[in-house]
Design an enzyme around this catalytic site. Structure first.
Site, PDB file in Angstrom:
ATOM      1  N   TYR A  51     -16.600 -17.240  46.969  1.00  3.90           N
ATOM      2  CA  TYR A  51     -17.411 -16.701  45.880  1.00  3.90           C
ATOM      3  C   TYR A  51     -17.913 -17.840  45.003  1.00  3.90           C
ATOM      4  O   TYR A  51     -17.309 -18.915  44.939  1.00  3.90           O
ATOM      5  CB  TYR A  51     -16.608 -15.700  45.050  1.00  3.90           C
ATOM      6  CG  TYR A  51     -16.381 -14.372  45.738  1.00  3.90           C
ATOM      7  CD1 TYR A  51     -17.128 -13.248  45.396  1.00  3.90           C
ATOM      8  CD2 TYR A  51     -15.416 -14.231  46.733  1.00  3.90           C
ATOM      9  CE1 TYR A  51     -16.918 -12.022  46.028  1.00  3.90           C
ATOM     10  CE2 TYR A  51     -15.204 -13.011  47.371  1.00  3.90           C
ATOM     11  CZ  TYR A  51     -15.950 -11.916  47.006  1.00  3.90           C
ATOM     12  OH  TYR A  51     -15.748 -10.700  47.623  1.00  3.90           O
ATOM     13  N   GLU A  52     -19.003 -17.587  44.312  1.00  4.92           N
ATOM     14  CA  GLU A  52     -19.723 -18.606  43.558  1.00  4.92           C
ATOM     15  C   GLU A  52     -18.880 -19.296  42.495  1.00  4.92           C
ATOM     16  O   GLU A  52     -19.154 -20.433  42.110  1.00  4.92           O
ATOM     17  CB  GLU A  52     -20.937 -17.946  42.901  1.00  4.92           C
ATOM     18  CG  GLU A  52     -21.939 -18.881  42.295  1.00  4.92           C
ATOM     19  CD  GLU A  52     -23.117 -18.118  41.726  1.00  4.92           C
ATOM     20  OE1 GLU A  52     -23.694 -18.598  40.741  1.00  4.92           O
ATOM     21  OE2 GLU A  52     -23.461 -17.038  42.249  1.00  4.92           O
ATOM     22  N   SER A  53     -17.850 -18.626  42.009  1.00  7.53           N
ATOM     23  CA  SER A  53     -17.017 -19.198  40.953  1.00  7.53           C
ATOM     24  C   SER A  53     -16.106 -20.319  41.444  1.00  7.53           C
ATOM     25  O   SER A  53     -15.440 -20.978  40.643  1.00  7.53           O
ATOM     26  CB  SER A  53     -16.163 -18.093  40.314  1.00  7.53           C
ATOM     27  OG  SER A  53     -15.473 -17.363  41.312  1.00  7.53           O
ATOM     28  N   GLY A  54     -16.064 -20.526  42.762  1.00  6.35           N
ATOM     29  CA  GLY A  54     -15.272 -21.623  43.301  1.00  6.35           C
ATOM     30  C   GLY A  54     -14.005 -21.199  44.007  1.00  6.35           C
ATOM     31  O   GLY A  54     -13.137 -22.024  44.297  1.00  6.35           O
TER      32      GLY A  54
END
Length: 257
Positions: A51-54
């Protein structure tokens, strides 16, 4: 004995089946997340969800509300800084597929999540691109899933937030170090793929009980159909049971139960 299911469940199961075991998938929130986690819980236990948050190789027990949902970090193998996520993992060519949703999509699979209407005087302002523009240009390929309607499937998007194949279908021609782009679009009516020559989206499979006329009525351009049109396989009882339990768990947790 036939199994009863909704058109939304048909879409999610079909989208989940598009993911293969062992793929590394950059997941968007919403329908893509639902499909990706269903794949992980069924036929693709070794799919790596990012996911984009890492969060890397995350295995949430419930569907996240956003990329900042604590469930993603708690169930991840590890977490990395967002710059590392994009520069090393995504731009470094380590993502097999990006799984995206959208508000508008056009005949060349360009996505709009910026605004509806005129740029200088929009009717509606949308959340924006987030990481989708980078995902669409750097992932090996892109899957898109959304519900089918004339409101969403327009001949030309009001704003190109995320590149599909450009306004003329040639937006990726001659561009080095770029992924294949959208390779399939999964809706609650059908599955579409870009024509090999023109890159215009073409219906390759109809879901059970859906007619050509249903798709034509829900599409904002003169949609084309493949010469050998397939019928999408129905969901299995196992897939439906797992999907329904996943959504039930999610609803209970988000309700604070």
């Amino acid at each position: 004995m036939s199994i009863e299911y909704t058109s939304s469940e048909m879409m999610t199961v079909t989208a989940a089946r598009a993911l293969e075991n062992g793929m590394t998938c950059f997941v968007g929130i919403g329908l893509p997340s639902e499909a990706a986690n269903l794949a992980r819980l069924t036929h693709a236990p070794d799919v790596v969800l990012i996911y984009e948050s890492g969060t890397l190789q995350t295995k949430p027990d419930v569907l996240p509300l956003s990329i900042g949902d604590g469930e993603l970090a708690e169930s991840a193998l590890t977490t990395v800084a967002v710059p590392e996520m994009f520069r090393y993992w995504l731009q470094g060519g380590k993502i097999s597929v990006g799984f995206l949703g959208t508000a508008q999509i056009d005949r060349y699979a360009n996505l709009n999540t910026t605004l509806i209407g005129d740029y200088h005087d929009p009717k509606v302002r949308l959340p924006g691109g987030g990481g989708a523009p980078e995902i669409a240009t750097n992932a090996g390929e892109v899957f898109i899933t959304l519900k089918h309607s004339k409101r969403a499937f327009v001949k030309d998007v009001d704003f190109v937030t995320t590149l599909g194949f450009g306004r003329d279908g040639k937006g990726r021609d001659g561009v080095p170090n770029i992924g294949k782009g959208p390779t399939r679009v999964i809706t609650d009516l059908c599955v579409m793929k870009p024509d090999p020559e023109t890159k215009e989206l073409t219906v390759v499979s109809l879901h059970p009980g859906v007619s050509r006329e249903d798709v034509i009525e829900a599409t904002g351009w003169e949609i084309r159909f493949a010469g050998e049109l397939e019928s999408t396989p129905e969901p299995s009882a196992k897939e439906l049971d797992i999907l329904r339990e996943l959504k039930a768990r999610t609803e209970r947790q988000h309700a604070g139960e």
